[in-house]
Design a protein around this motif. Sequence first.
Motif, PDB file in Angstrom:
ATOM      1  N   PHE A  52      10.660   6.145  11.835  1.00 40.23           N
ATOM      2  CA  PHE A  52      10.294   7.299  11.362  1.00 40.23           C
ATOM      3  C   PHE A  52      11.285   8.089  10.505  1.00 40.23           C
ATOM      4  N   VAL A  53      12.520   8.020  11.107  1.00 42.21           N
ATOM      5  CA  VAL A  53      13.632   8.783  10.171  1.00 42.21           C
ATOM      6  C   VAL A  53      13.625   8.489   8.807  1.00 42.21           C
ATOM      7  N   SER A  54      13.364   7.268   8.275  1.00 43.00           N
ATOM      8  CA  SER A  54      13.217   6.761   6.979  1.00 43.00           C
ATOM      9  C   SER A  54      12.126   7.243   6.261  1.00 43.00           C
ATOM     10  N   ILE A 102      14.084  -3.617  14.613  1.00 41.80           N
ATOM     11  CA  ILE A 102      13.834  -2.860  13.547  1.00 41.80           C
ATOM     12  C   ILE A 102      15.255  -2.419  12.744  1.00 41.80           C
ATOM     13  N   TYR A 103      15.294  -2.510  11.507  1.00 39.96           N
ATOM     14  CA  TYR A 103      16.127  -2.311  10.608  1.00 39.96           C
ATOM     15  C   TYR A 103      15.942  -0.852   9.753  1.00 39.96           C
ATOM     16  N   VAL A 104      16.794  -0.287   9.534  1.00 44.44           N
ATOM     17  CA  VAL A 104      16.745   1.159   8.969  1.00 44.44           C
ATOM     18  C   VAL A 104      17.768   1.283   8.143  1.00 44.44           C
ATOM     19  N   LYS A 153       0.924  -1.221   0.073  1.00 47.08           N
ATOM     20  CA  LYS A 153      -0.040  -0.006  -0.011  1.00 47.08           C
ATOM     21  C   LYS A 153       0.887   1.158   0.017  1.00 47.08           C
ATOM     22  N   VAL A 154       0.756   2.094  -0.943  1.00 46.61           N
ATOM     23  CA  VAL A 154       1.558   3.504  -1.044  1.00 46.61           C
ATOM     24  C   VAL A 154       0.891   4.312  -0.073  1.00 46.61           C
ATOM     25  N   VAL A 155       1.790   4.878   0.710  1.00 42.85           N
ATOM     26  CA  VAL A 155       1.060   5.701   1.788  1.00 42.85           C
ATOM     27  C   VAL A 155       1.703   6.942   1.930  1.00 42.85           C
ATOM     28  N   LYS A 156       1.206   8.087   2.604  1.00 39.33           N
ATOM     29  CA  LYS A 156       1.714   9.149   2.972  1.00 39.33           C
ATOM     30  C   LYS A 156       2.369   9.028   4.133  1.00 39.33           C
ATOM     31  N   ASN A 157       3.753   9.749   4.097  1.00 41.62           N
ATOM     32  CA  ASN A 157       4.629   9.374   5.367  1.00 41.62           C
ATOM     33  C   ASN A 157       3.841   9.972   6.647  1.00 41.62           C
ATOM     34  N   THR A 158       3.094  11.002   6.829  1.00 48.82           N
ATOM     35  CA  THR A 158       2.824  11.694   8.051  1.00 48.82           C
ATOM     36  C   THR A 158       1.512  10.690   8.416  1.00 48.82           C
ATOM     37  N   LEU A 159       0.749  10.057   7.665  1.00 49.54           N
ATOM     38  CA  LEU A 159      -0.378   9.349   8.145  1.00 49.54           C
ATOM     39  C   LEU A 159       0.023   8.027   8.275  1.00 49.54           C
TER      40      LEU A 159
END
Length: 193
Positions: free
Chosen positions: A73-75, A116-118, A51-57
Amino acid sequence: MTKEDKVLVIQEIRDLLQDAKVVYVADLEGLNAAKSSDFRRQAFKNNIKVKVVKNTLLQKAMEQMDVDFSEMFVSFKGNSALMISETANAPAKLIKDFRKKEEKPALKSAYLQETIYVGDENLETLANIKSKDEMLGEIIGLLQSPIQRLVSALQNRSESEEETAPAEETKAEETPAAEAPEAAAEGETPAAE
């Protein structure tokens, strides 16, 4: 997008994340419509929801979850696609295979097995993680190996016993015939006296 629409999208993302044990966020930017469709088709074949999503949402939805996704969140910059799977390495393998022909998608971050992997540099590590089915297959193989050797050894032993048994029976048949003249000789000795 209205406030009501945003609330609905956040709820939809939360529903996707609710029981998810494997969550990837990838960058699909730069893929044209045909390549993007191909990527989604391959994801569908591998039981991966995309699912393509907006980062803020996405961030707001993750903040409302029991799991702490804050390291991811940094990514969340640029175009983001949320990938949900049951198999830990399936999204990483899909991205890796797709990148044999294309420059994208790129791994932004991933959450699996409470870790978590970033960063895209973790793609190889994630692709090499064994899935539950692969691990079970290896364990079963390891457990079957000694049993198979034991069964094979027992079969070889019973076959070798069958081969030696007729030879022993032949010796046993020959032995009484050889002892018979001795017994007859012994029997004759007392009679001669």
